[in-house]
Design a protein around this motif. Structure first.
Motif, PDB file in Angstrom:
ATOM      1  N   ARG A  82       0.835  -1.199   0.000  1.00  0.00           N
ATOM      2  CA  ARG A  82       0.000   0.000   0.000  1.00  0.00           C
ATOM      3  C   ARG A  82       0.871   1.251   0.000  1.00  0.00           C
ATOM      4  N   ARG A  83       1.932   1.237   0.762  1.00  0.00           N
ATOM      5  CA  ARG A  83       2.833   2.389   0.794  1.00  0.00           C
ATOM      6  C   ARG A  83       3.427   2.643  -0.594  1.00  0.00           C
ATOM      7  N   LEU A  84       3.797   1.571  -1.279  1.00  0.00           N
ATOM      8  CA  LEU A  84       4.347   1.731  -2.630  1.00  0.00           C
ATOM      9  C   LEU A  84       3.312   2.318  -3.575  1.00  0.00           C
ATOM     10  N   LEU A  85       2.080   1.821  -3.519  1.00  0.00           N
ATOM     11  CA  LEU A  85       1.019   2.329  -4.390  1.00  0.00           C
ATOM     12  C   LEU A  85       0.801   3.824  -4.191  1.00  0.00           C
ATOM     13  N   VAL A  86       0.726   4.239  -2.935  1.00  0.00           N
ATOM     14  CA  VAL A  86       0.490   5.656  -2.632  1.00  0.00           C
ATOM     15  C   VAL A  86       1.690   6.501  -3.051  1.00  0.00           C
ATOM     16  N   THR A  87       2.896   6.023  -2.776  1.00  0.00           N
ATOM     17  CA  THR A  87       4.101   6.789  -3.107  1.00  0.00           C
ATOM     18  C   THR A  87       4.233   6.992  -4.610  1.00  0.00           C
ATOM     19  N   VAL A  88       4.022   5.921  -5.375  1.00  0.00           N
ATOM     20  CA  VAL A  88       4.130   6.011  -6.833  1.00  0.00           C
ATOM     21  C   VAL A  88       3.127   7.008  -7.388  1.00  0.00           C
ATOM     22  N   THR A  89       1.897   6.959  -6.891  1.00  0.00           N
ATOM     23  CA  THR A  89       0.862   7.861  -7.401  1.00  0.00           C
ATOM     24  C   THR A  89       1.125   9.300  -6.980  1.00  0.00           C
ATOM     25  N   ALA A  90       1.631   9.496  -5.778  1.00  0.00           N
ATOM     26  CA  ALA A  90       1.982  10.857  -5.343  1.00  0.00           C
ATOM     27  C   ALA A  90       3.098  11.433  -6.210  1.00  0.00           C
ATOM     28  N   LEU A  91       4.091  10.610  -6.535  1.00  0.00           N
ATOM     29  CA  LEU A  91       5.161  11.064  -7.426  1.00  0.00           C
ATOM     30  C   LEU A  91       4.615  11.383  -8.812  1.00  0.00           C
ATOM     31  N   GLN A  92       3.660  10.589  -9.269  1.00  0.00           N
ATOM     32  CA  GLN A  92       3.034  10.858 -10.565  1.00  0.00           C
ATOM     33  C   GLN A  92       2.346  12.222 -10.550  1.00  0.00           C
ATOM     34  N   THR A  93       1.692  12.540  -9.450  1.00  0.00           N
ATOM     35  CA  THR A  93       1.047  13.841  -9.310  1.00  0.00           C
ATOM     36  C   THR A  93       2.053  14.976  -9.458  1.00  0.00           C
ATOM     37  N   LEU A  94       3.197  14.831  -8.816  1.00  0.00           N
ATOM     38  CA  LEU A  94       4.211  15.883  -8.840  1.00  0.00           C
ATOM     39  C   LEU A  94       4.877  16.018 -10.203  1.00  0.00           C
ATOM     40  N   ILE A  95       5.177  14.896 -10.846  1.00  0.00           N
ATOM     41  CA  ILE A  95       5.888  14.978 -12.128  1.00  0.00           C
ATOM     42  C   ILE A  95       5.007  15.602 -13.199  1.00  0.00           C
ATOM     43  N   VAL A  96       3.716  15.285 -13.202  1.00  0.00           N
ATOM     44  CA  VAL A  96       2.809  15.897 -14.177  1.00  0.00           C
ATOM     45  C   VAL A  96       2.613  17.380 -13.860  1.00  0.00           C
ATOM     46  N   ALA A  97       2.531  17.711 -12.582  1.00  0.00           N
ATOM     47  CA  ALA A  97       2.353  19.115 -12.181  1.00  0.00           C
ATOM     48  C   ALA A  97       3.568  19.976 -12.516  1.00  0.00           C
ATOM     49  N   SER A  98       4.712  19.342 -12.751  1.00  0.00           N
ATOM     50  CA  SER A  98       5.902  20.130 -13.069  1.00  0.00           C
ATOM     51  C   SER A  98       5.772  20.852 -14.408  1.00  0.00           C
ATOM     52  N   VAL A  99       4.939  20.332 -15.309  1.00  0.00           N
ATOM     53  CA  VAL A  99       4.784  20.975 -16.623  1.00  0.00           C
ATOM     54  C   VAL A  99       4.013  22.287 -16.517  1.00  0.00           C
ATOM     55  N   PRO A 100       2.809  22.322 -15.915  1.00  0.00           N
ATOM     56  CA  PRO A 100       2.153  23.616 -15.769  1.00  0.00           C
ATOM     57  C   PRO A 100       2.941  24.586 -14.892  1.00  0.00           C
ATOM     58  N   LEU A 101       3.721  24.057 -13.945  1.00  0.00           N
ATOM     59  CA  LEU A 101       4.573  24.937 -13.140  1.00  0.00           C
ATOM     60  C   LEU A 101       5.635  25.595 -14.020  1.00  0.00           C
ATOM     61  N   ALA A 102       6.238  24.804 -14.920  1.00  0.00           N
ATOM     62  CA  ALA A 102       7.214  25.369 -15.852  1.00  0.00           C
ATOM     63  C   ALA A 102       6.552  26.353 -16.798  1.00  0.00           C
ATOM     64  N   GLY A 103       5.293  26.073 -17.180  1.00  0.00           N
ATOM     65  CA  GLY A 103       4.563  26.987 -18.047  1.00  0.00           C
ATOM     66  C   GLY A 103       4.287  28.312 -17.361  1.00  0.00           C
ATOM     67  N   ALA A 104       4.076  28.269 -16.064  1.00  0.00           N
ATOM     68  CA  ALA A 104       3.779  29.498 -15.329  1.00  0.00           C
ATOM     69  C   ALA A 104       4.969  30.448 -15.304  1.00  0.00           C
ATOM     70  N   VAL A 105       6.181  29.873 -15.382  1.00  0.00           N
ATOM     71  CA  VAL A 105       7.374  30.720 -15.390  1.00  0.00           C
ATOM     72  C   VAL A 105       7.925  30.871 -16.806  1.00  0.00           C
ATOM     73  N   GLY A 106       7.171  30.334 -17.789  1.00  0.00           N
ATOM     74  CA  GLY A 106       7.551  30.506 -19.185  1.00  0.00           C
ATOM     75  C   GLY A 106       8.786  29.760 -19.608  1.00  0.00           C
ATOM     76  N   HIS A 107       8.971  28.532 -19.110  1.00  0.00           N
ATOM     77  CA  HIS A 107      10.188  27.795 -19.455  1.00  0.00           C
ATOM     78  C   HIS A 107       9.863  26.310 -19.665  1.00  0.00           C
ATOM     79  N   ILE A 108       9.020  26.000 -20.654  1.00  0.00           N
ATOM     80  CA  ILE A 108       8.740  24.620 -21.034  1.00  0.00           C
ATOM     81  C   ILE A 108       9.641  24.259 -22.206  1.00  0.00           C
TER      82      ILE A 108
END
Length: 428
Positions: A82-108
């Motif tokens: 269960r810990r692995l399942l939650v950790t993997v999905t939380a990391l997935q949330t962060l890695i996908v969110a990194s794109v709109p974050l980069a877009g907000a600072v204009g560096h994609i």
């Protein structure tokens, strides 16, 4: 054994851990669909990449699964699940969110998108293996076929619903901002996984013993399971060949339909919608066929059906292109889904507890490795010989691979303590 609850008589739709897995499948599928659409559109329209760049983005999502799945399988058998399942999905949330974050600072940048594709693909296929290992610990073995069918139906509902809101969000907000929704879907998925029973955090496999020699030995034990189960091995090899042929056809499908057949965009989209609906039908009927004929026979029948369906793609060049491609998507959606559910259930039933991660990782690596190979080979050969000949050859490869399931001379299943759970070898 094989389930975290004694409530084996509770209906699946009232069994809380299983309902959580179904909800997770919906959220995960929506997240993947939005992410895949937005990343591709961002690369093509936002960064101006060409066909090769777009194809590379797709290939990079499959490559980690082909290379790292065996290691991910060994990890699944070692850690708190269960810990692995939650950790993997939380990391997935962060890695996908990194794109709109980069877009907000204009560096994609394109390398950033490639990195997201690689990491996201790694996390996605690790999660897939972990869930295959978790399901037999959530439901009893005699209910695995129905459970796999229901999970496929839940996943399909996300595939149907994901692209539409994704397209709307991309149109209204831009591709990078739309990825906020994809990240949010993964965050919801993590919450569902966090609510799974704490009993999943008790490792049943190799434990935490580390080391290269130990890891190699563990992977070798998983390979021995596949080798010992003759029919499982045949299903894996046939599936690899089927993916090789169908992967080549899928790589050429959009180009062929839009350029060679001159299908308008709405008709092309309708064929994909037909596939999603057919997948849902396949999930609904898989249990019936598996129980009536046995999982081995269902795999034989529907594997050949999936291979034969690929011939409908080049057949569309003979006339009535739109109806023929609709027929292809319906036939392949149903047969391919029943085939995959039957194979996955069989794999779970014959794999000893504590080794399901390693076996699932090895099987997934073999099945995934041929997809990018088929796609790249199909694209290269089409430039030399033309689209229709390559599509026809791809169909031949897919059908011949599936036909090997009918080869004679298979030995009887290995007898052991798992004999009762190996009923899939014969008609029920």
């Amino acid at each position: 054994m094989g389930t975290t609850t004694t409530e084996t008589r509770v209906l699946l739709h009232r069994h809380r851990p299983f309902v959580l897995l179904c909800a997770e499948q919906v959220a995960s599928s929506v997240g993947r669909q939005i992410t895949a659409l937005a990343l591709t559109l961002l690369a093509v329209t936002g960064l101006g990449t060409g066909p090769f760049g777009a194809a590379t983005l797709l290939a990079l999502t499959y490559l980690p699964g082909a290379v790292l799945s065996p290691l991910a399988g060994a990890l699944v058998d070692r850690v708190r699940l269960r810990r692995l399942l939650v950790t993997v999905t939380a990391l997935q949330t962060l890695i996908v969110a990194s794109v709109p974050l980069a877009g907000a600072v204009g560096h994609i940048t394109l390398p950033h998108l490639y990195a997201v594709a690689v990491v996201s693909g790694t996390l996605t296929f690790t999660l897939s293996i972990a869930l295959q290992a978790a399901l037999p610990r959530v439901v009893a073995s005699e209910r695995l076929l129905g459970a796999n069918s229901a999970l496929t139906a839940a996943r399909t509902s996300g595939q149907i619903g994901g692209p539409a809101p994704g397209g709307v969000l991309v149109g209204l907000l831009g591709a990078d901002t739309a990825l906020v929704a994809g990240s949010a879907a993964y965050a919801v998925e993590a919450l569902f996984l966090l609510a799974l029973p704490a009993a999943l955090n008790h490792p049943v496999g190799a434990g935490k013993s580390a080391g290269v020699k130990s890891l190699t030995a563990e992977l070798g034990k998983g390979l021995e399971v596949v080798r010992a189960e003759h029919r499982l091995r045949r299903m894996v090899l046939a599936g690899a060949g089927l993916n090789l042929g169908s992967g080549a056809a899928a790589a050429l499908y959009v180009l062929y339909a839009s350029r060679d057949l001159a299908l308008p965009a709405w008709q092309l989209g309708a064929t994909y919608a037909a596939y999603s609906a057919a997948t849902l039908v396949g999930a609904m009927v898989a249990g019936r066929f598996g129980k009536a004929a046995g999982l081995w026979r269902a795999t034989q029948l529907f594997g050949v059906g999936a291979g034969a369906a690929v011939f409908l793609i080049p057949a569309a060049s003979l006339g009535l292109a739109f109806p023929v491609l609709l027929a292809y998507q319906v036939c392949y959606g149903i047969t391919g889904t029943v085939w995959m559910i039957s194979m996955t259930t069989a794999q779970q039933l014959v794999t000893p507890e504590g080794m399901r991660g390693r076996v699932a990782g090895l099987v997934q690596a073999v099945l995934l490795a041929t997809v990018p190979v088929g796609a790249l080979a199909g694209g290269a050969l089409a430039a030399w010989f033309g689209t229709v000949p390559v599509l026809t050859g791809s169909a031949v490869v897919a059908l011949l691979a599936a036909a090997t399931l009918w080869a004679s001379g298979s030995p009887p299943p290995v007898q052991s303590g798992l004999t009762q759970r190996r009923q899939w070898f014969s008609r029920r």
